[in-house]
Each structure stands twice: as C-alpha cells, then as structure tokens.
Design a protein around this motif. Structure first.
Motif, short mmCIF file in Angstrom:
data_model
loop_
_atom_site.label_atom_id
_atom_site.label_comp_id
_atom_site.label_asym_id
_atom_site.label_seq_id
_atom_site.Cartn_x
_atom_site.Cartn_y
_atom_site.Cartn_z
N ALA A 1 0.82 -1.20 0.00
CA ALA A 1 0.00 0.00 0.00
C ALA A 1 0.86 1.26 0.00
CB ALA A 1 -0.93 -0.01 1.21
N GLU B 1 0.96 4.23 -2.93
CA GLU B 1 0.71 5.63 -2.59
C GLU B 1 1.84 6.53 -3.07
OE1 GLU B 1 -1.37 7.71 1.13
OE2 GLU B 1 0.58 6.87 1.62
N LYS C 1 -2.02 1.03 6.12
CA LYS C 1 -2.81 1.40 4.94
C LYS C 1 -3.21 0.15 4.17
CE LYS C 1 -0.79 5.98 4.10
NZ LYS C 1 0.37 6.04 4.99
N VAL D 1 -4.57 -1.10 0.28
CA VAL D 1 -4.80 -0.77 -1.12
C VAL D 1 -5.61 -1.89 -1.75
CG1 VAL D 1 -2.60 -1.78 -1.85
CG2 VAL D 1 -3.73 -0.12 -3.32
N GLU E 1 -5.89 1.19 -5.48
CA GLU E 1 -6.41 2.40 -4.86
C GLU E 1 -6.38 2.27 -3.35
OE1 GLU E 1 -7.26 5.07 -6.60
OE2 GLU E 1 -7.00 4.09 -8.56
N ILE E 2 -5.85 3.29 -2.66
CA ILE E 2 -5.86 3.30 -1.20
C ILE E 2 -7.29 3.49 -0.71
CG2 ILE E 2 -5.05 4.48 0.87
CD1 ILE E 2 -2.81 3.12 -0.50
#
Length: 357
Positions: free
Chosen positions: A176, A180, A305, A307, A311-312
C-alpha cells in the motif's frame, strides 16, 4: 480455420440471437461473426495512459462497430466508470466493454460482479496489471480481436469489507505504501517502472508491524512488512507471488506473508519473489509464507494502509471474501498445440532418412 472444443464449466460463447452456447460437442469454427447483431456498452476513460484518446477511441470504433452496436459512454470527473457501469447493468445491456487503466477496468468489473454480463477489456493504462493478470491481450488491436472472438470465461472476484468489489488484489503495509508513493505524474512518465522505483524508495522507510490473519479455520499471528491477498495478480505484483501462480478460478484467495527481519532481508525477499513470479515456482524462503483461504480478515498493530486494486481505501482491519465465479470476461481463443517429436534418448534407436522424391 482452426476448430477447438472447450469444456462448458470454463468457457462459454457470447449469447446473442441465432447462436448456440458452446458445449463439448459443438466445435467452434468461426472467429468473427459479422452476420449476427450484437450490442455492448463501451465505457471509455479519455485520460487513461499516455496515448491520444481521440485516436484510441476512433481505432476501437473502426475495429468493433462493423460487428457490434456500441453505446459509447465517456468517464468524466463527475461521472466515473463505476456509476456508468451500474447504469448500464440497470438498462439490461448485453455486454460491457471497458477501455482505460487498471482503475477504470477494476471499477467496471466490480460493478458487474455477479451479473453474468460479459466484460470486454481494452487496456490503455500505464501498468495494465488487470489484463496481464487475466491473460488478456493488451493492445487495442488484439483486445478488440479477443472481444470479437466471442469466447467468455467465468473467473472469481472478491468483496472487501462486505461492500467493495475486488478483482485483483489487496495489499497491506509495504504494498500500500508503494502504491501511494507512485503518483500520477510518476506513473505517466515511467509506467510500471514507477511502482518499482517507489518500492525501492519505500525500502528506506521500511516498518514492521504485528499482523493477525484470520481465515475460516485458523488465526495466524506474525511480525510482517507486507500481507497481500490476491484473487488475480500479474507477475509484476511481486508481493503476491508466494504460491506457484495465482489461480483465479478456484474459489480461493491467495495470501502471501512477507516477514523479513531487516532492510537487507526485504530486498532479498523481494528479489526472490520476482524470481518465483518469473519461474512459476513457489517461494522457499523462511521469511515468506503463503496460504489459500475463502475469507481473510487482516488486523495490524500499528494500523496499516490498505490498497485495493491499486487504490488506497483506508486502514486495517480489512476483511476480504472470495466470490466464486463472480465475473465473466472475454478471453482469447486457445491455439491448438502443435505436435512435436522427441526421439532422442531412446535405447538402441536407429533413424534412417529416406531420399526425397
């Protein structure tokens, strides 16, 4: 013209008036079907990739419109691919074709999970992970040829946190953070290399976390740097490559656990996963594990985080459940294997060449 027979539990034909469904006794003897009326909603993202969108759309129309009645819908900042796809489903479309990057393709696929509406894929992004993961041709010409072939295959999908569809994979931790860091400008300039460069940069900030992975039959606790849950994944998604190939139609999720002790170990583990991805062999390092499960819940301390399909979406915990046979996609026709011979190594063999006539 080739003739092939494919099993009904894996492949089907695009259903439309006047054409029978493929079965084990009905061979396929045609590639394009210009005499049959077919229709599809084409969802086109004009800002995907680096090519000229007007030229791309014109080329798609040139290739498909002689055979398919296209209802063309363009994504905008106010109208995303997910919404367009859901509206198309509500209208009862015969098929949906998505053209764009991985975000567009995953959004459209997610919107039609469980509908049995066949999905055509025309990749125009920087990474094209979606097409690569599902063995879909990734040029406009070959992708359109694939759609016109009419063969479909039923594959798995997944649902995250009970509501968000997932087609490719979920990453927790290192995966993740890498996604990002790979911003739009970087991806436009470097393509798939942007993720590799981001991964190298992220190694400088590598952090381990306490992870708990709960499946339907056990709870696993360990200290990790990355946990990846894959429904389908291209070889370039190296943190998903623990097992010997990601199986996307077995009703199970593939989970890879990466748990090196330090930065040097993380570099070695990443390189090893790249090698397993290229060779198709499972990992054999002590700091990498993998398993398969129908449902996975991941918790982390500190929270990490998450993903989903590039997409996060937020932070852990996250729950992911496989949806067996949730998606129908157009797939390439399988070429017949050419017969080859092997005569070397046979004891006492003698070969005499006959004179040519």
């Amino acid at each position: 013209m080739r003739t092939e027979v494919l099993p009904t539990n894996q492949f089907d034909c695009w259903r439309f008036p006047g054409h029978n469904i493929i079965n084990e006794s009905l061979p396929i003897t045609h590639y394009q079907l210009p005499n049959m009326e077919r229709s599809a909603c084409l969802i086109f993202n004009p800002v995907a990739g680096n090519s000229d969108p007007d030229q791309d759309l014109a080329r798609i129309q040139e290739l498909l419109e002689p055979f398919i009645d296209l209802d063309i819908r363009l994504t905008t900042p106010e109208l995303d691919a997910d919404q367009i796809a859901r509206e198309a489903v509500a209208r009862g479309v015969e098929a949906i074709i998505a053209s764009g990057g991985d975000g567009t393709l995953s959004a459209v696929a997610g919107a039609i999970v469980g509908t049995n509406i066949p999905l055509g894929i025309i990749s125009r992004g920087t990474a094209n992970a979606f097409a690569n993961a599902l063995d879909i041709p990734n040029t406009i010409e070959t992708a359109c040829e694939n759609i016109l072939g009419g063969l479909t295959r039923v594959v798995d999908a997944a649902i995250c946190n009970g509501e968000m569809p997932m087609v490719l994979l979920a990453g927790v931790g290192f995966e993740a953070e890498t996604v990002e860091l790979a911003d739009r400008e970087m991806k436009n300039r470097w393509g798939m290399l942007a993720y590799i460069l981001s991964g190298i940069k992220q190694l400088n900030n590598l952090e381990r976390f306490e992870a708990e992975i709960e499946t339907e039959d056990r709870i696993i606790s360990l200290t990790a740097v990355a946990v990846t849950v894959a429904n389908a994944a291209p070889p370039t998604s190296i943190l998903a490559q623990g097992p010997a190939g990601i199986i996307f139609d077995d009703g199970l999720l593939d989970v890879t656990l990466v748990a090196p002790q330090n930065k040097a170990g993380a570099i070695a583990a990443s390189y090893h996963l790249l090698q397993t991805a290229l060779s198709g062999n499972p990992t054999d390092r002590d700091d990498i594990g993998y398993l398969r499960a129908k449902k996975v819940t991941i918790s982390a301390d500190p929270p990490q985080k998450v993903v989903i399909d590039g997409e996060i979406i937020g932070m852990t915990p996250v729950s992911i459940e496989c949806v067996p046979g949730g998606l129908t996609i157009f797939v390439p026709r399988v070429e017949e294997e050419q017969a080859v011979e092997k005569l070397t190594g046979l004891a006492d063999i003698e070969i005499t060449l006959k004179p040519s006539t």
